[in-house]
Scaffold this motif. Sequence first.
Motif, short mmCIF file in Angstrom:
data_model
loop_
_atom_site.label_atom_id
_atom_site.label_comp_id
_atom_site.label_asym_id
_atom_site.label_seq_id
_atom_site.Cartn_x
_atom_site.Cartn_y
_atom_site.Cartn_z
N UNK A 1 -7.14 25.30 23.94
CA UNK A 1 -7.72 24.33 23.11
C UNK A 1 -9.14 25.15 23.13
N UNK A 2 -9.80 25.73 21.86
CA UNK A 2 -11.17 26.37 22.44
C UNK A 2 -12.01 25.79 21.18
N UNK A 3 -13.52 25.41 21.58
CA UNK A 3 -14.49 24.32 20.99
C UNK A 3 -15.73 25.20 20.15
N UNK A 4 -15.40 24.80 18.87
CA UNK A 4 -17.35 25.38 18.38
C UNK A 4 -18.23 24.53 18.81
N UNK A 5 -18.98 24.89 18.68
CA UNK A 5 -20.54 23.21 18.63
C UNK A 5 -21.36 23.97 17.62
N UNK A 6 -22.14 22.69 17.47
CA UNK A 6 -23.38 22.12 16.50
C UNK A 6 -24.01 23.79 16.45
N UNK A 7 -24.10 24.05 15.29
CA UNK A 7 -24.83 25.01 14.48
C UNK A 7 -26.49 25.06 15.35
N UNK A 8 -27.03 24.02 15.84
CA UNK A 8 -28.82 24.61 16.39
C UNK A 8 -28.82 24.51 17.58
N UNK A 9 -27.72 23.25 18.12
CA UNK A 9 -27.56 23.54 19.79
C UNK A 9 -26.79 23.56 21.06
N UNK A 10 -25.14 24.19 19.76
CA UNK A 10 -24.29 24.09 20.55
C UNK A 10 -23.05 23.66 21.14
N UNK A 11 -22.16 23.35 21.82
CA UNK A 11 -21.75 22.73 22.25
C UNK A 11 -21.92 21.50 23.06
N UNK A 12 -22.48 20.80 23.21
CA UNK A 12 -22.83 18.83 23.62
C UNK A 12 -22.67 19.49 25.27
N UNK A 13 -23.94 18.84 26.03
CA UNK A 13 -23.35 18.78 26.96
C UNK A 13 -22.53 17.97 27.93
N UNK A 14 -22.11 16.53 27.47
CA UNK A 14 -20.98 16.00 27.75
C UNK A 14 -19.28 16.92 27.86
N UNK A 15 -19.19 17.63 26.43
CA UNK A 15 -18.34 18.43 26.11
C UNK A 15 -18.65 19.47 26.99
N UNK A 16 -19.38 19.98 27.61
CA UNK A 16 -19.70 21.51 28.42
C UNK A 16 -19.30 20.70 29.54
N UNK A 17 -18.84 19.77 29.81
CA UNK A 17 -18.92 19.64 31.23
C UNK A 17 -17.11 19.50 31.04
N UNK A 18 -16.80 19.62 30.35
CA UNK A 18 -15.32 19.11 30.23
C UNK A 18 -14.56 20.44 30.23
N UNK A 19 -14.66 21.06 29.89
CA UNK A 19 -14.66 22.76 29.70
C UNK A 19 -14.37 23.96 30.61
N UNK A 20 -13.47 24.06 30.99
CA UNK A 20 -12.36 24.73 32.26
C UNK A 20 -13.19 26.22 32.13
N UNK A 21 -13.16 26.71 30.95
CA UNK A 21 -13.65 28.27 30.79
C UNK A 21 -14.87 28.28 30.09
N UNK A 22 -15.49 29.22 30.14
CA UNK A 22 -17.36 29.45 29.31
C UNK A 22 -16.63 30.82 28.99
N UNK A 23 -16.89 31.24 27.30
CA UNK A 23 -16.67 32.30 26.88
C UNK A 23 -17.68 32.65 25.73
N UNK A 24 -17.89 33.59 26.02
CA UNK A 24 -18.89 34.56 25.21
C UNK A 24 -18.75 35.27 23.99
N UNK A 25 -18.87 35.52 22.81
CA UNK A 25 -18.69 37.30 22.35
C UNK A 25 -20.16 38.13 22.71
N UNK A 26 -19.64 39.21 23.27
CA UNK A 26 -20.48 39.58 23.96
C UNK A 26 -21.16 40.42 22.13
#
Length: 239
Positions: free
Chosen positions: A189-214
């Motif tokens: 599952x790939x999660x994309x967050x809100x335009x201004x706030x990004x991924x919400x805190x509650x959803x972030x806690x449920x992520x098994x991996x944190x990705x970034x585009x360099x």
Amino acid sequence: MVVKSELKLIKSLQQKKYRNEHGLFVVEGKKTIEEVVNSDMKVYKLFAVDPIGLDVGDLQVEKVTARELSQMSSLKNPNGYLGVFYIPKPTEKITSDWILALDGVQDPGNLGTIIRLCDWFGIADIICSIDTVDCYNSKVLQATMGSITRINIQYLSLDAFLTSTQLPVFGTFMDGKSVNSTQLPAKGIMIMGNEGKGVSEAVAKLCTDRLAIPQFGDVTTESLNVASATAILLHEIRK
């Protein structure tokens, strides 16, 4: 001639409240209407200033004046064609290997582009948080260019969905691990967050991996547009 009550009904469908109440949505533009007609979505009514110009087989197309069409349309300059369709029921069964989850995406153009991207990259399922913009918003539909007919979209509690899944959950964050150095699995599952706030805190806690585009070079911009970021990540999934 379109009766007043019909004009009022179609105009009201510009609002999510009335789309949900009547189970109907509006599509404008010849190409998109023809794509929706040729999908599994059911037609309520079709309208055109020039009915002959609409390739919809044996379906009836009601001739209207330019003035009547403008009264129904959400566009400043209506293009002569308008279709009203029944909102399909989403399929609960997930059929794709990867699922795209949207956490509070608000811009209609972004959602429409993301739906089109999923169609391009073969992602059949999108899970939207309840506060994500309605996929039957007229601006979303225009941006999908007909791709909405091929994507299964569900609106539900992301927290509950992510808690119940066995799949790895990849969130997108500024401080995440570079996607370039991450071996992505066959399913996830790939999660994309809100335009201004990004991924919400509650959803972030449920992520098994944190990705970034360099970032490359002397970058001053704070972040990528969510649709642009989605395109990059879906490409990485399919590499």
